[in-house]
Design a protein around this motif. Structure first.
Motif, short mmCIF file in Angstrom:
data_model
loop_
_atom_site.label_atom_id
_atom_site.label_comp_id
_atom_site.label_asym_id
_atom_site.label_seq_id
_atom_site.Cartn_x
_atom_site.Cartn_y
_atom_site.Cartn_z
N THR A 36 31.51 -18.39 15.05
CA THR A 36 30.17 -19.28 15.14
C THR A 36 29.73 -19.49 16.63
O THR A 36 28.99 -19.44 17.32
CB THR A 36 30.06 -20.45 14.27
OG1 THR A 36 30.20 -20.17 13.02
CG2 THR A 36 28.79 -21.29 14.66
N LEU A 37 30.92 -20.27 17.35
CA LEU A 37 30.77 -20.76 18.70
C LEU A 37 30.94 -19.27 19.78
O LEU A 37 30.20 -19.79 21.18
CB LEU A 37 31.81 -21.72 18.91
CG LEU A 37 31.80 -22.88 18.29
CD1 LEU A 37 32.90 -23.96 18.58
CD2 LEU A 37 30.39 -23.77 18.59
N THR A 38 31.69 -18.50 19.47
CA THR A 38 31.83 -17.31 20.37
C THR A 38 30.63 -16.21 20.31
O THR A 38 30.18 -15.59 21.30
CB THR A 38 33.17 -16.70 20.11
OG1 THR A 38 33.87 -17.70 20.33
CG2 THR A 38 33.42 -15.63 21.36
N TYR A 39 30.50 -15.99 19.00
CA TYR A 39 29.56 -14.56 18.81
C TYR A 39 28.11 -14.77 18.17
O TYR A 39 27.49 -14.06 17.91
CB TYR A 39 30.14 -13.62 17.97
CG TYR A 39 31.28 -12.96 18.54
CD1 TYR A 39 31.45 -12.28 19.53
CD2 TYR A 39 32.81 -13.57 18.18
CE1 TYR A 39 32.58 -11.65 20.16
CE2 TYR A 39 34.00 -13.03 18.66
CZ TYR A 39 33.76 -12.17 19.69
OH TYR A 39 34.91 -11.48 20.30
N SER A 40 27.65 -16.17 18.05
CA SER A 40 26.47 -16.31 17.39
C SER A 40 25.71 -17.10 18.47
O SER A 40 25.98 -17.74 19.56
CB SER A 40 26.75 -17.51 16.05
OG SER A 40 26.70 -18.62 16.46
N SER A 41 24.28 -17.45 17.81
CA SER A 41 23.54 -18.16 18.80
C SER A 41 23.50 -19.54 18.60
O SER A 41 22.53 -20.34 19.33
CB SER A 41 22.02 -17.51 18.77
OG SER A 41 21.82 -17.75 17.23
N LEU A 42 24.39 -20.04 17.91
CA LEU A 42 24.55 -21.50 17.68
C LEU A 42 25.59 -22.07 18.39
O LEU A 42 26.52 -21.41 18.95
CB LEU A 42 24.83 -21.57 16.30
CG LEU A 42 23.81 -20.96 15.07
CD1 LEU A 42 24.48 -21.24 13.61
CD2 LEU A 42 22.59 -21.59 15.10
N GLY A 43 25.14 -23.54 18.50
CA GLY A 43 26.25 -24.04 19.36
C GLY A 43 27.02 -25.20 18.44
O GLY A 43 26.90 -25.20 17.30
N PRO A 44 27.80 -26.27 19.21
CA PRO A 44 28.44 -27.03 18.24
C PRO A 44 27.74 -28.06 17.40
O PRO A 44 28.24 -28.42 16.43
CB PRO A 44 29.22 -28.05 19.44
CG PRO A 44 29.26 -27.08 20.75
CD PRO A 44 28.07 -26.15 20.53
N ASP A 45 26.32 -28.24 17.73
CA ASP A 45 25.75 -29.13 17.00
C ASP A 45 25.37 -28.91 15.59
O ASP A 45 25.26 -29.27 14.68
CB ASP A 45 24.56 -29.49 17.68
CG ASP A 45 24.39 -30.32 19.01
OD1 ASP A 45 25.48 -30.93 18.98
OD2 ASP A 45 23.65 -30.48 19.86
N ALA A 46 25.12 -27.23 15.66
CA ALA A 46 24.81 -26.61 14.45
C ALA A 46 26.02 -26.58 13.49
O ALA A 46 25.95 -26.58 12.29
CB ALA A 46 24.48 -25.21 14.82
N LEU A 47 27.16 -26.29 14.24
CA LEU A 47 28.38 -26.27 13.28
C LEU A 47 28.68 -27.76 12.96
O LEU A 47 29.17 -27.68 11.70
CB LEU A 47 29.53 -26.00 14.46
CG LEU A 47 31.18 -25.61 13.84
CD1 LEU A 47 30.98 -24.74 12.69
CD2 LEU A 47 32.22 -25.49 14.78
N GLY A 48 28.52 -28.72 13.63
CA GLY A 48 28.44 -29.95 12.97
C GLY A 48 27.68 -30.33 11.78
O GLY A 48 27.97 -30.89 10.90
N THR A 49 26.47 -29.88 11.82
CA THR A 49 25.37 -30.04 10.90
C THR A 49 25.85 -29.38 9.61
O THR A 49 25.73 -29.81 8.44
CB THR A 49 24.25 -29.44 11.26
OG1 THR A 49 23.91 -30.20 12.40
CG2 THR A 49 23.13 -29.74 10.06
N ALA A 50 26.50 -28.11 9.83
CA ALA A 50 27.05 -27.35 8.87
C ALA A 50 28.39 -28.28 7.82
O ALA A 50 28.39 -27.94 6.82
CB ALA A 50 27.51 -26.03 9.07
N ILE A 51 29.10 -28.54 8.87
CA ILE A 51 30.29 -29.31 7.90
C ILE A 51 29.92 -30.53 7.30
O ILE A 51 30.55 -30.91 6.19
CB ILE A 51 31.42 -29.60 8.92
CG1 ILE A 51 31.04 -30.61 9.83
CG2 ILE A 51 32.06 -28.15 9.63
CD1 ILE A 51 32.29 -30.94 11.03
N THR A 52 28.92 -31.41 7.86
CA THR A 52 28.44 -32.53 7.24
C THR A 52 27.70 -31.96 5.94
O THR A 52 27.86 -32.63 4.71
CB THR A 52 27.44 -33.35 8.13
OG1 THR A 52 26.39 -32.60 8.34
CG2 THR A 52 28.25 -33.80 9.41
N ALA A 53 27.07 -31.02 5.81
CA ALA A 53 26.22 -30.53 4.63
C ALA A 53 27.12 -30.30 3.66
O ALA A 53 26.99 -30.57 2.52
CB ALA A 53 25.31 -29.62 5.03
#
Length: 383
Positions: A36-53
């Motif tokens: 996600t952090l290396t090959y996608s257009s998303l950053g840490p914020d989106a990853l954080g949102t994903a794990i909270t959901a």
């Protein structure tokens, strides 16, 4: 209660295999976070949102199973008396038991799911996601509490009242039982939508945010229709959740007959659901409807053929076996991956070629479903 939870899961999933499950979750978390952090257009914020959901969803799922599925566990494990249900026989209040049950779930599933899930984001994003990890734990607890409130209210699900033996007269008796067991269990058919919804969400998350998968958007409905069949594996798992072959040992029932009934029940649920999903998706992506329906039904039948051939009546146990899971993944990929690649380059003039490929896969799957039992020599149950 923690020991009780472990014994339940180790009985269902065979202890040695289940003990490594947190490691599998941690490995997936590391891989997903890195990609996600290396090959996608998303950053840490989106990853954080994903794990909270994800924490909230897990809380709802774990709580609903723990509080509402005693009947299902008894069907699989035999007669049992969990502590959470023993307030009438032990000198302890029901309120205290429920409180201890919630604490147990938080402790147990923190080690089983939450800590392994947090490993990936913390390793690759560092302390920037500490707040999101803490929120994930909080939402997990909130999901547990919400599921407790819902489970202690009287809710009649439509699937329970709409389905009956009389209305399912076109199914075989064993198939009727499988469908009704599922519809009358906690959550009814809604839990199938929940399972499929999570996998569908993951697919679109990957397609929309990873440049390497953007090619699937050239024919989005057709590409998604190929994946629907694999997602429907969860239906076969649910169909086989509520009984075992041992329950029929006193009846003149062969394993062949029971397996055929499970296949029939799967098709009864999966095919209409698949058609509904494709038609609903057509609203967003209005193209290639007919060929998408053909593709979705083909992969749905193919998934059933592979799952039934490799796992029989025990998909929930055998798919935790790493070797069987690897075989399922490889065999499934032999069809799904080429079809996905074909959808990227698909043009209307290729209709007959693509339809022919789907027809060949559907024919081979149907032959396997009809003759696989006899070929593999399922044992007849002694009566």
């Amino acid at each position: 209660m923690v020991k009780e939870e472990w014994r339940t899961h180790s009985t269902l999933y065979r202890g040695a295999s289940f003990a490594t499950f947190p490691l599998v979750v941690a490995a997936f978390s590391l891989a997903f976070s890195w990609l996600t952090l290396t090959y996608s257009s998303l950053g840490p914020d989106a990853l954080g949102t994903a794990i909270t959901a994800l924490g909230g969803f897990l809380g709802l799922m774990v709580g609903s199973i723990g509080f509402s599925s005693k009947d299902a566990m008894e069907n699989v494990l035999g007669p049992m008396n969990l502590l959470i249900y023993s307030s009438r026989t032990l000198p302890i209040s029901e309120r205290r038991l429920v409180f201890d049950f919630l604490v147990k779930d938080v402790i147990y599933y923190t080690g089983l799911f939450l800590v392994p899930i947090a490993v990936g984001p913390l390793v690759f994003a560092g302390t920037a996601l500490l707040a999101d990890v803490a929120t994930m734990f909080g939402l997990f607890s909130a999901g547990l509490l919400l599921s407790l409130v819902v489970s202690r209210t009287t809710v009649t699900l439509p699937s329970t009242s709409l389905l009956s033996y009389r209305r399912l007269s076109f199914l075989s008796p064993l198939s009727k039982k499988s469908v009704l067991d599922l519809s009358r269990s906690s959550g009814g058919l809604i839990k199938i939508l929940f399972s499929a919804g999570l996998l569908t969400g993951f697919y679109w998350f990957a397609v929309l945010n990873f440049p390497a998968t953007r090619g699937l958007l050239s024919n989005p409905l057709l590409s998604f229709s190929v994946v629907i069949g694999t997602i429907n594996l969860s239906i076969y798992n649910w169909i086989n959740r509520y009984d075992t072959i041992d329950e029929y040992s006193y009846l003149p029932v062969e394993e062949n007959s029971l397996l055929d009934a499970k296949k029939e029940a799967y098709l009864f649920i999966a095919v209409p659901l698949t058609l509904f999903v494709v038609l609903a998706s057509y609203v967003l992506y209005p193209q290639n409807l007919a060929v998408s329906i053909i593709s979705a039904v083909t992969t749905t039948v193919f998934t059933l053929a592979v799952a039934a051939g490799l796992t029989g009546l025990e998909p929930n146990e055998k798919l935790f076996n790493s070797w069987i899971f690897l075989k399922f993944t490889l065999v499934n990929s032999l069809v799904v991956v080429p079809l996905l690649i074909f959808t990227i380059i698909y043009r209307p003039e290729m209709l007959w070629i693509y339809t022919g490929l789907c027809g060949a896969v559907a024919l081979a799957s149907s032959v396997s479903l009809v003759f696989r039992n006899q070929k593999t020599g399922w044992k007849v149950v002694e009566t």
